[in-house]
Design a protein around this motif. Structure first.
Motif, PDB file in Angstrom:
ATOM      1  N   PRO A   1      -4.411  -6.058   8.189  1.00  0.00           N
ATOM      2  CA  PRO A   1      -3.470  -5.084   8.747  1.00  0.00           C
ATOM      3  C   PRO A   1      -2.792  -4.291   7.640  1.00  0.00           C
ATOM      4  O   PRO A   1      -2.569  -4.803   6.537  1.00  0.00           O
ATOM      5  CB  PRO A   1      -2.463  -5.963   9.502  1.00  0.00           C
ATOM      6  CG  PRO A   1      -3.208  -7.228   9.788  1.00  0.00           C
ATOM      7  CD  PRO A   1      -4.141  -7.429   8.646  1.00  0.00           C
ATOM      8  N   GLU A   2      -2.469  -3.051   7.918  1.00  0.00           N
ATOM      9  CA  GLU A   2      -1.884  -2.178   6.898  1.00  0.00           C
ATOM     10  C   GLU A   2      -0.603  -2.765   6.316  1.00  0.00           C
ATOM     11  O   GLU A   2      -0.349  -2.654   5.115  1.00  0.00           O
ATOM     12  CB  GLU A   2      -1.600  -0.802   7.501  1.00  0.00           C
ATOM     13  CG  GLU A   2      -1.093   0.208   6.482  1.00  0.00           C
ATOM     14  CD  GLU A   2      -0.884   1.577   7.082  1.00  0.00           C
ATOM     15  OE1 GLU A   2      -0.245   2.422   6.415  1.00  0.00           O
ATOM     16  OE2 GLU A   2      -1.353   1.807   8.224  1.00  0.00           O
ATOM     17  N   GLN A   3       0.212  -3.400   7.149  1.00  0.00           N
ATOM     18  CA  GLN A   3       1.465  -3.981   6.670  1.00  0.00           C
ATOM     19  C   GLN A   3       1.204  -5.080   5.643  1.00  0.00           C
ATOM     20  O   GLN A   3       1.935  -5.211   4.661  1.00  0.00           O
ATOM     21  CB  GLN A   3       2.263  -4.543   7.842  1.00  0.00           C
ATOM     22  CG  GLN A   3       3.682  -4.957   7.470  1.00  0.00           C
ATOM     23  CD  GLN A   3       4.477  -5.410   8.679  1.00  0.00           C
ATOM     24  OE1 GLN A   3       3.916  -5.652   9.750  1.00  0.00           O
ATOM     25  NE2 GLN A   3       5.781  -5.533   8.509  1.00  0.00           N
ATOM     26  N   ALA A   4       0.150  -5.869   5.838  1.00  0.00           N
ATOM     27  CA  ALA A   4      -0.220  -6.920   4.890  1.00  0.00           C
ATOM     28  C   ALA A   4      -0.764  -6.320   3.603  1.00  0.00           C
ATOM     29  O   ALA A   4      -0.490  -6.814   2.500  1.00  0.00           O
ATOM     30  CB  ALA A   4      -1.240  -7.861   5.512  1.00  0.00           C
ATOM     31  N   GLN A   5      -1.550  -5.232   3.724  1.00  0.00           N
ATOM     32  CA  GLN A   5      -2.088  -4.577   2.537  1.00  0.00           C
ATOM     33  C   GLN A   5      -0.973  -4.046   1.637  1.00  0.00           C
ATOM     34  O   GLN A   5      -1.042  -4.142   0.413  1.00  0.00           O
ATOM     35  CB  GLN A   5      -2.999  -3.420   2.943  1.00  0.00           C
ATOM     36  CG  GLN A   5      -4.274  -3.818   3.649  1.00  0.00           C
ATOM     37  CD  GLN A   5      -5.158  -2.617   3.923  1.00  0.00           C
ATOM     38  OE1 GLN A   5      -5.349  -1.759   3.046  1.00  0.00           O
ATOM     39  NE2 GLN A   5      -5.713  -2.534   5.133  1.00  0.00           N
ATOM     40  N   ARG A   6       0.063  -3.481   2.257  1.00  0.00           N
ATOM     41  CA  ARG A   6       1.133  -2.839   1.490  1.00  0.00           C
ATOM     42  C   ARG A   6       1.897  -3.813   0.597  1.00  0.00           C
ATOM     43  O   ARG A   6       2.420  -3.401  -0.442  1.00  0.00           O
ATOM     44  CB  ARG A   6       2.116  -2.153   2.444  1.00  0.00           C
ATOM     45  CG  ARG A   6       1.679  -0.795   2.921  1.00  0.00           C
ATOM     46  CD  ARG A   6       2.874   0.036   3.399  1.00  0.00           C
ATOM     47  NE  ARG A   6       3.637  -0.669   4.414  1.00  0.00           N
ATOM     48  CZ  ARG A   6       3.455  -0.516   5.721  1.00  0.00           C
ATOM     49  NH1 ARG A   6       2.515   0.297   6.157  1.00  0.00           N
ATOM     50  NH2 ARG A   6       4.198  -1.178   6.576  1.00  0.00           N
ATOM     51  N   VAL A   7       1.981  -5.077   0.986  1.00  0.00           N
ATOM     52  CA  VAL A   7       2.832  -6.013   0.231  1.00  0.00           C
ATOM     53  C   VAL A   7       2.064  -6.796  -0.823  1.00  0.00           C
ATOM     54  O   VAL A   7       2.652  -7.585  -1.564  1.00  0.00           O
ATOM     55  CB  VAL A   7       3.533  -7.001   1.189  1.00  0.00           C
ATOM     56  CG1 VAL A   7       4.377  -6.262   2.196  1.00  0.00           C
ATOM     57  CG2 VAL A   7       2.525  -7.915   1.894  1.00  0.00           C
ATOM     58  N   ILE A   8       0.762  -6.580  -0.940  1.00  0.00           N
ATOM     59  CA  ILE A   8      -0.022  -7.308  -1.944  1.00  0.00           C
ATOM     60  C   ILE A   8       0.434  -6.902  -3.347  1.00  0.00           C
ATOM     61  O   ILE A   8       0.400  -5.737  -3.720  1.00  0.00           O
ATOM     62  CB  ILE A   8      -1.530  -7.034  -1.777  1.00  0.00           C
ATOM     63  CG1 ILE A   8      -2.016  -7.564  -0.436  1.00  0.00           C
ATOM     64  CG2 ILE A   8      -2.320  -7.677  -2.911  1.00  0.00           C
ATOM     65  CD1 ILE A   8      -3.465  -7.236  -0.132  1.00  0.00           C
ATOM     66  N   GLY A   9       0.889  -7.879  -4.112  1.00  0.00           N
ATOM     67  CA  GLY A   9       1.347  -7.620  -5.474  1.00  0.00           C
ATOM     68  C   GLY A   9       2.744  -7.063  -5.576  1.00  0.00           C
ATOM     69  O   GLY A   9       3.204  -6.738  -6.676  1.00  0.00           O
ATOM     70  N   GLU A  10       3.461  -6.943  -4.452  1.00  0.00           N
ATOM     71  CA  GLU A  10       4.820  -6.402  -4.458  1.00  0.00           C
ATOM     72  C   GLU A  10       5.840  -7.546  -4.533  1.00  0.00           C
ATOM     73  O   GLU A  10       5.734  -8.514  -3.793  1.00  0.00           O
ATOM     74  CB  GLU A  10       5.085  -5.584  -3.191  1.00  0.00           C
ATOM     75  CG  GLU A  10       4.368  -4.258  -3.140  1.00  0.00           C
ATOM     76  CD  GLU A  10       5.065  -3.201  -3.978  1.00  0.00           C
ATOM     77  OE1 GLU A  10       6.177  -3.472  -4.470  1.00  0.00           O
ATOM     78  OE2 GLU A  10       4.496  -2.113  -4.143  1.00  0.00           O
ATOM     79  N   PRO A  11       6.857  -7.447  -5.401  1.00  0.00           N
ATOM     80  CA  PRO A  11       7.895  -8.473  -5.446  1.00  0.00           C
ATOM     81  C   PRO A  11       8.911  -8.294  -4.323  1.00  0.00           C
ATOM     82  O   PRO A  11       9.156  -7.175  -3.868  1.00  0.00           O
ATOM     83  CB  PRO A  11       8.554  -8.256  -6.808  1.00  0.00           C
ATOM     84  CG  PRO A  11       8.363  -6.800  -7.073  1.00  0.00           C
ATOM     85  CD  PRO A  11       7.047  -6.422  -6.442  1.00  0.00           C
TER      86      PRO A  11
END
Length: 377
Positions: A221-231
């Motif tokens: 899901p796009e929401q999961a993609q956005r947080v990859i590697g984000e603190p």
């Protein structure tokens, strides 16, 4: 004055309170009092041990207010992550899918379960009391980077490279978009439950339950993609402190919430590269006109201490320290201390950038057009 020192069994009550207050859970501070006591005892044994290479040692540090004796925070070092069991993360690989016939050439990111960080030294267990956190960023810098000061002075105890795992993105209720898209589908449980059971990412059930085949990021899901590697927003200051020390985002992310993994070569860290050894002199006369904040550490009698102090901004074999600073460091006239500027000057930053820029790997991830700007567990 705030100073960092090794934790002791006499700190058990204060550390037990921190263990209960920390959110999310700190695996370095077990909630069970007997387990916590054993953890502190292991730390005391590790500091006393004559170590030639990293093994199962664990080093627990505390932040103390010399005026009140109150403990305001804790942080730790794991000499070799996953010493007993593998340490699991996701490795972010870029795969090329191409067809000459269709004139298609696509780079697709895929997450693959990995234990490549097993055996590497790790910064962990960072917790700062609200009282200290409200006093500004200085306490966080001191507590976090004091660990690197200790590593710089005790190179044989640690691996050449060190890593830190930062908290990933969650909402106000503690829900992780990445966990909901990936972890929950395999475990069928809440993120908080598995976070407690995971034991710091070194449990065999991770390999037994999590997918062994690559997870193609575009299929999430796009929401999961956005947080990859984000603190997490709570980890932004910690992120900045690590970057200033010389850490860089790596190709790994946390296996549960996709938080960033930062790595650094210890010999290229700020606490090694900009280190000066100075002889302690009693402070006298007027203060130096050109002074700056320094991390100052001592190792007198094997008892590590670290403080922040204003020192002359000039290369000198000697340094004048006031009475409170000498008392916090437990040093006297004629002792030697290790001094590192808290923040790099423009020239030092330029020299660091000339050695190679920061790893921009995370910037190429879907949903991460730029590198995040902000240690966990």
């Amino acid at each position: 004055m705030l100073f960092v020192r090794p934790g002791r069994l006499s700190d058990l009550d204060a550390l037990a309170q921190m263990a209960l207050a920390a959110r999310p859970v700190l695996h370095s501070l077990p909630h069970d009092r007997h387990e916590l006591e054993a953890r502190i005892a292991l730390s005391e044994d590790s500091f006393r041990a004559d170590v030639d290479f990293p093994g199962e040692e664990f080093y627990l540090f505390v932040l103390e207010d010399s005026a009140t004796g109150k403990l305001l925070g804790t942080a730790s070092i794991v000499a070799a992550a996953g010493y007993a069991e593998p340490f699991y993360v996701f490795r972010n690989d870029a795969l090329i899918h191409a067809s000459r016939e269709l004139h298609v050439n696509r780079k697709i990111h895929a997450l693959t379960m990995s234990h490549e960080l097993t055996g590497m030294s790790r910064l962990a267990g960072f917790y700062l009391d609200r009282e200290a956190a409200g006093a500004g960023d200085a306490a966080a810098h001191l507590l976090s980077r004091a660990r690197m000061m200790y590593m710089a002075a005790n190179r044989r105890r640690f691996t050449p490279e060190v890593f830190s795992l930062l908290l990933g993105v969650t909402d106000e209720a503690g829900t992780s978009p990445f966990w909901e898209a990936v972890g929950r589908r395999f475990f069928g449980r809440d993120f908080a439950q598995i976070e407690i059971a995971s034991g710091g990412r070194s449990r065999t059930f991770i390999a037994e339950v999590m997918p062994t085949y690559p997870l193609y990021v575009p299929l999430l899901p796009e929401q999961a993609q956005r947080v990859i590697g984000e603190p997490n927003v709570k980890a932004l200051l910690s992120y900045d402190i690590h970057i200033e020390e010389g850490f860089e985002p790596d190709r790994f992310v946390d296996i549960f919430d996709a938080g960033p993994v930062l790595t650094a070569q210890i010999d290229r860290s700020a606490c090694v590269r900009f280190n000066e050894t100075r002889t302690v002199r009693e402070a006298g006369g007027k203060a130096a006109e050109h002074a700056r904040a320094y991390l100052v550490s001592s190792h007198r009698g094997g008892d590590f201490r670290c403080v922040l102090a204003e020192l002359p901004d000039a290369h000198s074999p000697d340094t004048s320290l006031g009475g409170p600073v000498r008392a916090a460091l437990d040093v006297v006239h004629g002792d030697t201390v290790r001094c590192v500027p808290l923040h790099r000057s423009a020239q030092e930053a330029s020299e660091a950038s000339d050695d190679g820029g920061e790893n921009a790997y995370l910037g190429s991830l879907p949903g991460n057009p730029t590198k995040p700007t902000g240690d966990r567990r």
